[in-house]
Design a protein around this motif. Structure first.
Motif, short mmCIF file in Angstrom:
data_model
loop_
_atom_site.label_atom_id
_atom_site.label_comp_id
_atom_site.label_asym_id
_atom_site.label_seq_id
_atom_site.Cartn_x
_atom_site.Cartn_y
_atom_site.Cartn_z
N GLU A 8 0.84 -1.19 0.00
CA GLU A 8 0.00 0.00 0.00
C GLU A 8 0.88 1.24 0.00
OE1 GLU A 8 -2.98 2.02 3.16
OE2 GLU A 8 -3.29 -0.10 2.78
N CYS A 9 0.66 2.12 -0.98
CA CYS A 9 1.36 3.40 -1.00
C CYS A 9 0.70 4.33 0.01
CB CYS A 9 1.31 4.02 -2.39
SG CYS A 9 2.21 3.08 -3.62
N ARG A 10 1.49 5.16 0.64
CA ARG A 10 0.95 6.09 1.64
C ARG A 10 1.54 7.46 1.43
NH1 ARG A 10 -0.04 2.85 7.15
NH2 ARG A 10 -0.85 0.99 6.15
N LYS A 11 0.81 8.46 1.84
CA LYS A 11 1.26 9.84 1.75
C LYS A 11 1.05 10.48 3.12
CE LYS A 11 -1.50 13.02 -0.03
NZ LYS A 11 -2.24 13.90 -0.94
N LEU A 12 1.98 11.33 3.51
CA LEU A 12 1.77 12.09 4.74
C LEU A 12 2.43 13.45 4.60
CD1 LEU A 12 4.43 12.18 6.88
CD2 LEU A 12 3.91 9.77 6.93
N ARG A 13 1.95 14.38 5.38
CA ARG A 13 2.57 15.70 5.45
C ARG A 13 3.17 15.83 6.83
NH1 ARG A 13 1.85 19.80 1.86
NH2 ARG A 13 0.36 19.31 0.23
N ILE A 30 8.48 9.52 7.11
CA ILE A 30 8.32 8.13 6.73
C ILE A 30 9.07 7.27 7.74
CG2 ILE A 30 8.73 6.41 4.92
CD1 ILE A 30 6.82 8.73 4.09
N THR A 34 4.93 5.44 11.36
CA THR A 34 3.95 6.30 10.71
C THR A 34 3.35 5.70 9.44
OG1 THR A 34 5.71 7.43 9.50
CG2 THR A 34 4.95 8.45 11.57
N THR A 35 4.13 4.94 8.68
CA THR A 35 3.65 4.42 7.39
C THR A 35 3.80 2.92 7.25
OG1 THR A 35 5.78 4.70 6.30
CG2 THR A 35 4.24 6.58 6.22
N GLY A 36 4.48 2.29 8.20
CA GLY A 36 4.71 0.86 8.07
C GLY A 36 5.93 0.52 7.23
N SER A 37 6.79 1.50 6.94
CA SER A 37 7.98 1.23 6.12
C SER A 37 8.81 0.12 6.76
CB SER A 37 8.82 2.49 5.92
OG SER A 37 9.38 2.91 7.14
#
Length: 136
Positions: A8-13, A30, A34-37
């Motif tokens: 799943e691609c994710r975006k955050l600010r 990232i 926060t994103t599961g990287s």
């Protein structure tokens, strides 16, 4: 063959901040948290005028830095015997397990993007208090 969950691609600010063991406040970016990287962490850092980190290293993880604006200085090496001046546009590579201590002795903030091969925001940080006094 087992079914696996699709990537799943994710975006955050960057919005929230966290206090790093090194002594700076970082903008959340990232990371596993926060994103599961799974193999990388990337965040933004602003070092205020007069700001100074604690001497530290990142155990078994490499670091890449891109300086967005301002200037800073970094001492590095087993006894922090080397000094590197940095400015906007510079890319810096720090090998795994290399002690370093960044600071901003200038009158303007320095901003940078930092990426590390550790997916955690702080897990690989090892403080080296015995080296702090070596940098004036």
């Amino acid at each position: 063959m087992k079914d696996s969950m699709p990537a799943e691609c994710r975006k955050l600010r960057p919005g929230g901040t966290y206090s790093g063991k090194q002594g700076f406040d970082y903008f959340e970016g990232i990371a596993l948290e926060t994103t599961g990287s799974q193999a990388i962490c990337m965040h933004l850092l602003t070092v205020p005028p007069g700001g100074r980190a604690r001497a530290h290293k990142h155990e078994t993880h490499e670091t890449a830095i891109y300086v967005l604006e301002g200037r800073a200085r970094m001492y590095w090496g087993p006894r922090l015997e080397h000094c590197m001046e940095t400015e906007a546009g510079d890319m810096i590579y720090i090998p795994a397990d290399v002690p370093h201590l960044p600071l901003n002795p200038y009158d303007a903030p320095a901003r940078a993007v930092i990426a590390r091969t550790d997916p955690h925001e702080q897990e690989s940080v090892v403080l080296l208090p015995e080296l702090d006094a070596l940098v004036p």
